[in-house]
Design a protein around this motif. Structure first.
Motif, PDB file in Angstrom:
ATOM      1  N   PRO A  58      66.203   4.217 -16.837  1.00 45.46           N
ATOM      2  CA  PRO A  58      65.456   4.831 -17.937  1.00 45.46           C
ATOM      3  C   PRO A  58      66.285   5.844 -18.715  1.00 45.46           C
ATOM      4  O   PRO A  58      66.168   5.944 -19.935  1.00 45.46           O
ATOM      5  N   LEU A  59      67.166   6.575 -18.017  1.00 41.47           N
ATOM      6  CA  LEU A  59      67.983   7.573 -18.700  1.00 41.47           C
ATOM      7  C   LEU A  59      69.012   6.908 -19.606  1.00 41.47           C
ATOM      8  O   LEU A  59      69.289   7.394 -20.710  1.00 41.47           O
ATOM      9  N   LEU A  60      69.585   5.797 -19.145  1.00 38.66           N
ATOM     10  CA  LEU A  60      70.489   5.039 -20.013  1.00 38.66           C
ATOM     11  C   LEU A  60      69.740   4.496 -21.226  1.00 38.66           C
ATOM     12  O   LEU A  60      70.264   4.491 -22.344  1.00 38.66           O
ATOM     13  N   ALA A  61      68.498   4.059 -21.001  1.00 42.92           N
ATOM     14  CA  ALA A  61      67.674   3.594 -22.124  1.00 42.92           C
ATOM     15  C   ALA A  61      67.382   4.751 -23.071  1.00 42.92           C
ATOM     16  O   ALA A  61      67.376   4.568 -24.294  1.00 42.92           O
ATOM     17  N   PHE A  62      67.158   5.967 -22.522  1.00 41.35           N
ATOM     18  CA  PHE A  62      66.962   7.145 -23.376  1.00 41.35           C
ATOM     19  C   PHE A  62      68.178   7.312 -24.286  1.00 41.35           C
ATOM     20  O   PHE A  62      68.048   7.539 -25.495  1.00 41.35           O
ATOM     21  N   ALA A  63      69.380   7.226 -23.697  1.00 41.66           N
ATOM     22  CA  ALA A  63      70.602   7.439 -24.463  1.00 41.66           C
ATOM     23  C   ALA A  63      70.796   6.361 -25.520  1.00 41.66           C
ATOM     24  O   ALA A  63      71.214   6.641 -26.643  1.00 41.66           O
ATOM     25  N   ILE A  64      70.487   5.116 -25.169  1.00 44.21           N
ATOM     26  CA  ILE A  64      70.704   4.001 -26.095  1.00 44.21           C
ATOM     27  C   ILE A  64      69.679   3.998 -27.228  1.00 44.21           C
ATOM     28  O   ILE A  64      70.022   3.788 -28.400  1.00 44.21           O
ATOM     29  N   PHE A  65      68.409   4.247 -26.890  1.00 40.94           N
ATOM     30  CA  PHE A  65      67.344   4.110 -27.884  1.00 40.94           C
ATOM     31  C   PHE A  65      67.027   5.400 -28.634  1.00 40.94           C
ATOM     32  O   PHE A  65      66.350   5.345 -29.658  1.00 40.94           O
ATOM     33  N   SER A  66      67.510   6.541 -28.147  1.00 39.26           N
ATOM     34  CA  SER A  66      67.234   7.786 -28.868  1.00 39.26           C
ATOM     35  C   SER A  66      67.749   7.772 -30.300  1.00 39.26           C
ATOM     36  O   SER A  66      67.036   8.181 -31.224  1.00 39.26           O
ATOM     37  N   THR A 108      61.751  -1.351 -15.824  1.00 39.68           N
ATOM     38  CA  THR A 108      62.249   0.021 -15.838  1.00 39.68           C
ATOM     39  C   THR A 108      62.985   0.325 -17.137  1.00 39.68           C
ATOM     40  O   THR A 108      62.803   1.393 -17.738  1.00 39.68           O
ATOM     41  N   VAL A 109      63.814  -0.621 -17.601  1.00 41.54           N
ATOM     42  CA  VAL A 109      64.524  -0.436 -18.871  1.00 41.54           C
ATOM     43  C   VAL A 109      63.538  -0.363 -20.036  1.00 41.54           C
ATOM     44  O   VAL A 109      63.687   0.463 -20.946  1.00 41.54           O
ATOM     45  N   THR A 110      62.514  -1.217 -20.010  1.00 43.38           N
ATOM     46  CA  THR A 110      61.508  -1.227 -21.087  1.00 43.38           C
ATOM     47  C   THR A 110      60.761   0.090 -21.136  1.00 43.38           C
ATOM     48  O   THR A 110      60.497   0.639 -22.226  1.00 43.38           O
ATOM     49  N   ILE A 111      60.404   0.624 -19.979  1.00 47.34           N
ATOM     50  CA  ILE A 111      59.761   1.941 -19.923  1.00 47.34           C
ATOM     51  C   ILE A 111      60.667   2.996 -20.543  1.00 47.34           C
ATOM     52  O   ILE A 111      60.231   3.833 -21.348  1.00 47.34           O
ATOM     53  N   GLY A 112      61.951   2.951 -20.188  1.00 42.67           N
ATOM     54  CA  GLY A 112      62.896   3.929 -20.733  1.00 42.67           C
ATOM     55  C   GLY A 112      62.998   3.855 -22.241  1.00 42.67           C
ATOM     56  O   GLY A 112      63.084   4.894 -22.917  1.00 42.67           O
ATOM     57  N   ALA A 113      62.968   2.652 -22.798  1.00 43.42           N
ATOM     58  CA  ALA A 113      63.033   2.493 -24.257  1.00 43.42           C
ATOM     59  C   ALA A 113      61.824   3.141 -24.925  1.00 43.42           C
ATOM     60  O   ALA A 113      61.950   3.842 -25.936  1.00 43.42           O
ATOM     61  N   GLY A 114      60.644   2.912 -24.358  1.00 39.50           N
ATOM     62  CA  GLY A 114      59.435   3.505 -24.927  1.00 39.50           C
ATOM     63  C   GLY A 114      59.437   5.015 -24.843  1.00 39.50           C
ATOM     64  O   GLY A 114      59.092   5.712 -25.816  1.00 39.50           O
ATOM     65  N   ILE A 115      59.844   5.546 -23.696  1.00 38.80           N
ATOM     66  CA  ILE A 115      59.874   6.998 -23.524  1.00 38.80           C
ATOM     67  C   ILE A 115      60.889   7.625 -24.466  1.00 38.80           C
ATOM     68  O   ILE A 115      60.654   8.696 -25.034  1.00 38.80           O
ATOM     69  N   ALA A 116      62.045   6.953 -24.655  1.00 36.89           N
ATOM     70  CA  ALA A 116      63.091   7.493 -25.523  1.00 36.89           C
ATOM     71  C   ALA A 116      62.585   7.721 -26.938  1.00 36.89           C
ATOM     72  O   ALA A 116      62.849   8.761 -27.554  1.00 36.89           O
ATOM     73  N   ILE A 117      61.840   6.757 -27.467  1.00 35.79           N
ATOM     74  CA  ILE A 117      61.329   6.870 -28.839  1.00 35.79           C
ATOM     75  C   ILE A 117      60.398   8.065 -28.969  1.00 35.79           C
ATOM     76  O   ILE A 117      60.516   8.865 -29.899  1.00 35.79           O
ATOM     77  N   ALA A 118      59.478   8.203 -28.022  1.00 37.10           N
ATOM     78  CA  ALA A 118      58.530   9.321 -28.083  1.00 37.10           C
ATOM     79  C   ALA A 118      59.226  10.655 -27.850  1.00 37.10           C
ATOM     80  O   ALA A 118      58.899  11.659 -28.487  1.00 37.10           O
ATOM     81  N   ASN A 119      60.196  10.680 -26.936  1.00 43.00           N
ATOM     82  CA  ASN A 119      60.932  11.920 -26.663  1.00 43.00           C
ATOM     83  C   ASN A 119      61.571  12.484 -27.926  1.00 43.00           C
ATOM     84  O   ASN A 119      61.564  13.697 -28.157  1.00 43.00           O
ATOM     85  N   VAL A 120      62.147  11.603 -28.719  1.00 45.72           N
ATOM     86  CA  VAL A 120      62.849  12.035 -29.925  1.00 45.72           C
ATOM     87  C   VAL A 120      61.875  12.429 -31.032  1.00 45.72           C
ATOM     88  O   VAL A 120      62.081  13.417 -31.741  1.00 45.72           O
TER      89      VAL A 120
END
Length: 417
Positions: A58-66, A108-120
Motif C-alpha cells: 500500500p505504501l508503494l501504491a501511495f508513492a506511485i498514485f499520489s 492490497t495494491v488496489t487499496i493502496g491506490a484508493g487511499i493514495a488519492i484520498a490522502n493527497v
C-alpha cells in the motif's frame, strides 16, 4: 446582517460528515493486517519479507498514485476523484478477502491506490471548503482515522474466532476478518453520493495546468516532506510488526492485537488535545519536538522494558499521531492556495510513503536474519532522532510558501533556517 441559508448549513454539515467517513476508510484496511500476519504466513506459507510486503505494497501504491491524484482532481473535480478512491478501497478489500495469495496482494495494491488519492486530495478539499478551520478539521479527520484503525486492529483476532464459531469455510478465517471492514467504505460511498449530484467545478487554482514543480526546490517544502516521511516510516513499521514483536516477547495473539489497537487509538488522542491548541500555537517547534520525544521514549521503552508494552504503545501512538496531525496541518498552513496544497501534499506523500515502504520489509528482513527485534528497534530509535530534526525545521515559523511568480530559488536553499 446576512443570513446563512439552512440548506447551505446542511450541505456543509453533510460534506464534513462525508470527509470524516472517508477518513475512517483510509487506515483501517492496513492496520487490521498486523494482528493477522502470523495466521496469514502460516496458511499461505509466506516468509517474513513477503509478510512485510502486505504493509509495504500500500505504501508503494501511495508513492506511485499520489502524483496522479492532483491530475485526477484537475480533470474530474475533487468530489469525483474522492469517489474513485472509495470505490478502489472497496474493490481492494473485497479482492483481498477472497483468500488466495494472488488476490491478497492484488487487493492490497488496489487499496493502496484508493487511499493514495484520498490522502493527497483531502487536504486540498479542506483548504478549499474550510479555509478558516483547517487545523480543527484536520484534527477531527485524524481522530476518525485513529478510531477506524483501532477498531480494525482490535477486532481482527476476535473476527477470526467469529468465523470459526460460524463455521465459515469458503474463505479462511483471516480473510473473513480482513473483509469485515468493508462496511466503512460502503457507508462512506453512500454518504458521498450527494456530493456527486451537487458537483461543482473545482476552483481555478485546482484546474490550472501549472504543476508547481518549483516546490521541489523549496527548503520549506522539503522540510515538511521529510517530517512526514520519517513519521510515516516509523508508523508503518509499528503498524506492520508490533503484534509480532509482542508475541515474540511473550504476549498472546489476543493481547498483542489489543495493544496494537490501543496504539492505533492513541494516534487519535492527539486530535482531541490539539483541536483547541493548534490554531493558537504560532511557533510549533516545541509541540513538534515534544511529540517526537514521546515516540522516542515509546521505542526505547519497548527495548528496555517490554513488560510495559501497553505504556510504550500509548506513548508512541500519541507521538506519531500528533506528528501526523502537525505535518498535515503544515501542508495547508504553509501553502497559499488549494492547488499548491494539493501539489505539496502529493510531493510529501510520494516521497514520504516511498521511504515508509522500505520500513516493514527492511525490519522483517533484519529480524529474520538476527532472530531478534533489538536491532530493528534501535534503528527505529535512530530514525526517530532524524524525524525530530526535520520536525523542528518544518515547524520553525508560519511563513507561507510563495506562489510560483514570486518564488526565488536562490533565497530558498535546503539548509536555510
Amino acid at each position: 446582517m446576512t443570513q446563512v441559508q439552512p440548506s447551505r448549513i446542511n450541505n456543509t454539515a453533510f460534506l464534513l460528515f462525508g470527509i470524516l467517513l472517508i477518513a475512517i476508510s483510509l487506515r483501517s484496511p492496513i492496520t487490521g493486517v498486523g494482528p493477522l500476519l502470523d495466521l496469514i504466513r502460516d496458511q499461505l506459507n509466506l516468509s517474513a519479507t513477503q509478510a512485510g510486503m502486505l504493509t509495504t505494497l500500500p505504501l508503494l501504491a501511495f508513492a506511485i498514485f499520489s502524483p496522479v491524484a492532483s491530475k485526477l482532481a484537475r480533470k474530474h473535480g475533487l468530489e469525483h476523484a474522492l469517489m474513485t478512491s472509495l470505490i478502489l478501497v472497496l474493490t481492494g478489500i473485497t479482492m483481498r478477502s477472497l483468500g488466495s495469495t494472488t488476490t491478497l496482494f492484488i487487493g492490497t495494491v488496489t487499496i493502496g491506490a484508493g487511499i493514495a488519492i484520498a490522502n493527497v486530495l483531502l487536504p486540498s478539499l479542506m483548504k478549499r471548503d474550510f479555509p478558516n478551520k483547517v487545523t480543527t478539521i484536520t484534527s477531527i479527520y485524524v481522530l476518525m482515522m485513529g478510531v477506524g484503525s483501532a477498531l480494525s486492529a482490535s477486532l481482527a483476532i476476535p473476527m477470526t474466532h467469529l468465523a470459526d464459531t460460524l463455521a465459515i469455510s469458503f474463505i479462511p478465517n483471516w480473510a473473513f476478518a480482513l473483509g469485515g471492514i468493508v462496511i466503512f467504505p460502503i457507508i462512506a460511498i453512500l454518504v458521498w453520493l450527494p456530493q456527486m449530484r451537487n458537483h461543482t467545478p473545482p476552483t481555478a487554482d485546482i484546474t490550472e495546468l501549472d504543476s508547481h514543480s518549483y516546490l521541489w526546490r523549496s527548503a520549506q517544502a522539503w522540510q515538511i516532506t521529510l517530517f512526514l516521511a520519517f513519521n510515516s516510516f516509523l508508523m508503518y513499521i509499528f503498524i506492520s510488526w508490533l503484534p509480532t514483536i509482542l508475541v515474540d516477547k511473550g504476549y498472546s495473539h489476543e493481547q498483542a492485537g489489543v495493544i496494537h489497537g490501543l496504539l492505533q487509538l492513541f494516534t487519535a488522542v492527539p486530535a482531541i488535545v490539539l483541536i483547541p491548541l493548534m490554531s493558537r500555537i504560532q511557533d510549533k517547534r516545541l509541540l513538534s519536538l515534544s511529540l517526537t520525544l514521546l515516540a522516542f521514549i515509546g521505542i526505547t521503552g519497548l527495548i528496555i522494558a517490554p513488560s510495559l508494552a501497553i505504556l510504550w504503545a500509548m506513548l508512541f501512538g500519541f507521538g506519531a499521531g500528533g506528528g501526523f496531525i502537525v505535518a498535515l496541518a503544515l501542508i495547508s498552513l504553509r501553502t497559499s492556495d488549494a492547488h499548491q496544497a494539493a501539489t505539496l501534499s502529493g510531493m510529501a506523500q510520494f516521497l514520504g510513503y516511498l521511504l515508509a515502504a522500505t520500513g516493514p520489509i527492511m525490519m522483517g528482513a533484519i529480524h529474520e536474519q538476527m532472530q531478534s527485534w533489538t536491532l530493528p528497534l534501535i534503528i527505529c530509535a535512530l530514525s526517530n532522532v532524524l524525524w525530530s530534526i526535520f520536525a523542528l525545521l518544518a515547524s520553525k515559523s508560519d511563513i507561507i510558501l510563495p506562489p510560483k511568480k514570486s518564488f526565488h530559488s536562490k533565497s530558498d536553499n535546503f539548509l536555510s533556517t
